[in-house]
Design a protein around this motif. Sequence first.
Motif, PDB file in Angstrom:
ATOM      1  N   SER A   1      27.729  76.069   8.882  1.00  0.00           N
ATOM      2  CA  SER A   1      26.675  74.476   9.167  1.00  0.00           C
ATOM      3  C   SER A   1      27.992  74.033   9.494  1.00  0.00           C
ATOM      4  CB  SER A   1      26.115  73.889   7.805  1.00  0.00           C
ATOM      5  OG  SER A   1      24.895  74.183   7.358  1.00  0.00           O
ATOM      6  N   ILE A   2      29.292  73.787   8.232  1.00  0.00           N
ATOM      7  CA  ILE A   2      30.030  73.216   8.395  1.00  0.00           C
ATOM      8  C   ILE A   2      30.943  73.136   9.715  1.00  0.00           C
ATOM      9  CG2 ILE A   2      32.457  72.984   7.442  1.00  0.00           C
ATOM     10  CD1 ILE A   2      30.929  72.698   4.948  1.00  0.00           C
ATOM     11  N   SER A   3      31.300  74.714   9.840  1.00  0.00           N
ATOM     12  CA  SER A   3      31.447  75.146  10.803  1.00  0.00           C
ATOM     13  C   SER A   3      31.164  74.605  12.843  1.00  0.00           C
ATOM     14  CB  SER A   3      32.063  76.880  11.103  1.00  0.00           C
ATOM     15  OG  SER A   3      32.034  77.941  12.714  1.00  0.00           O
ATOM     16  N   LEU A   4      29.761  75.105  12.270  1.00  0.00           N
ATOM     17  CA  LEU A   4      29.379  74.191  14.081  1.00  0.00           C
ATOM     18  C   LEU A   4      29.468  73.104  14.145  1.00  0.00           C
ATOM     19  CD1 LEU A   4      25.743  76.667  13.399  1.00  0.00           C
ATOM     20  CD2 LEU A   4      28.028  77.115  14.980  1.00  0.00           C
ATOM     21  N   ASN A   5      29.375  72.369  12.610  1.00  0.00           N
ATOM     22  CA  ASN A   5      29.444  70.593  13.166  1.00  0.00           C
ATOM     23  C   ASN A   5      30.765  69.872  13.500  1.00  0.00           C
ATOM     24  OD1 ASN A   5      30.983  68.238  11.097  1.00  0.00           O
ATOM     25  ND2 ASN A   5      29.324  67.929  12.161  1.00  0.00           N
ATOM     26  N   SER A   6      32.205  71.268  12.730  1.00  0.00           N
ATOM     27  CA  SER A   6      33.084  71.154  14.038  1.00  0.00           C
ATOM     28  C   SER A   6      33.565  71.680  14.831  1.00  0.00           C
ATOM     29  CB  SER A   6      34.378  71.624  12.174  1.00  0.00           C
ATOM     30  OG  SER A   6      35.457  72.004  12.728  1.00  0.00           O
ATOM     31  N   ARG A   7      32.849  72.462  15.641  1.00  0.00           N
ATOM     32  CA  ARG A   7      33.011  72.980  16.949  1.00  0.00           C
ATOM     33  C   ARG A   7      31.990  72.289  17.971  1.00  0.00           C
ATOM     34  NH1 ARG A   7      34.470  78.360  17.641  1.00  0.00           N
ATOM     35  NH2 ARG A   7      35.077  79.961  15.879  1.00  0.00           N
ATOM     36  N   PHE A   8      30.612  72.043  17.977  1.00  0.00           N
ATOM     37  CA  PHE A   8      30.039  71.190  18.578  1.00  0.00           C
ATOM     38  C   PHE A   8      29.753  70.269  18.101  1.00  0.00           C
ATOM     39  CE2 PHE A   8      28.198  75.916  18.107  1.00  0.00           C
ATOM     40  CZ  PHE A   8      28.711  76.102  19.627  1.00  0.00           C
ATOM     41  N   LYS A   9      30.641  69.086  17.258  1.00  0.00           N
ATOM     42  CA  LYS A   9      30.864  67.995  17.642  1.00  0.00           C
ATOM     43  C   LYS A   9      29.167  67.179  17.009  1.00  0.00           C
ATOM     44  CE  LYS A   9      34.791  67.754  17.065  1.00  0.00           C
ATOM     45  NZ  LYS A   9      35.600  68.693  16.332  1.00  0.00           N
TER      46      LYS A   9
END
Lengths: 124, 246
Positions: free
Chosen positions: A43-51
């Motif tokens: 989740s944290i990674s996707l939040n960071s990648r896709f904003k």
Amino acid sequence: MDIFGEIRESLTEILDIEAEQVTPETYVIRDLGAESIDLLELSISLNSRFKVEINDEEIYLKSLRSCLNGAGANGDAGNRILRQFPFINGKRAGEILGDLEGGPVLKVKDLMSYVSWRAGKNGC
Amino acid sequence: MKLEFKGNRVLIAGGSCEMALCVAGLLMGEGLHPLLTWRSEQGRGKIEDSLKQFEGRFDTAHMDFSIPESVERLFSQMEEGPDYLVDFAQGDYESLVGSADAVLTSRYFTENVSTRADLIRRAARAMLKKRQGRMVFISSAAAWRSNPGQGFYAAAKLASEALYRSVGVEMAGRGITSVTLRPGYVDSGRGGRYIEAHDGAVARTPIGRAIAPGEVAQAVLFFLSDSAAAFNAVEICMDGGLTAVK
């Protein structure tokens, strides 16, 4: 990189697996063995990648079984899925209903649908 | 003993209390950069006055558990998340359980447990990005042995301890660990007021005195250091022996 490519990169980094193991049809938990802590990190990674804001309850279909409790016939179960998870389309809802016996149904393509849906909501 | 620290940025919740100010001073002495939170302008002023010799080496920010949005704002202000969280924040509510006000009780737990859970959640997620983090929660010996009137305080502390312990259990594999420190009678702030109001409280302590805020701060510094990495998901009492005696 497209949405699938970004998600695949996140999964390979977090789960320490090869890119070839990840396709849109891959089961995230059944096939890749992702655990709760891996999903949190994803989740944290996707939040960071896709904003985009990632709601863990939604993206990982966490409340799927409880939302289906007591669902009757006549398409009620499918409608419940569509209401609870607006990023899932009718075809996918049908697949999910036919797949519940096999274990956690979450697939990589569900993550892709969620990210596209959230990005759309953000006006991206 | 020379203490080493993997990280640099320390979020100190409840940053205007004397113990927090002591911790901040020690941290800056070690070259770390604290961000201390305050609830009121008075608290902000206290931090800035107390630490003025360290100007430019620390930050302050508003955070108030009675305003849940303030936790979100706090994290949106931090460019990088914290490497460390030291949590001194705690509201006051002293009442016998039997005479407690239901609305105040509900509000107290919402602020001191639910909103704290949001603070912990946000810190844990920020730390997970770096796969590194350490949390030290300042609880109280009263969590285990509460005096009359401390039931809600003890319950909120115990619930919060459980949250911190769970982070240590769930996330240690990703480099994020936690420790809870339970000081006994500390001669400052709420503890100081309690000692004044309750004759004989300190006399029952085997070491025969209250704990000094500086002693708590030294312990916190150690628990944040790399040397203390194996202390995880545990509550450690620092009460001069108080809870060991009848």
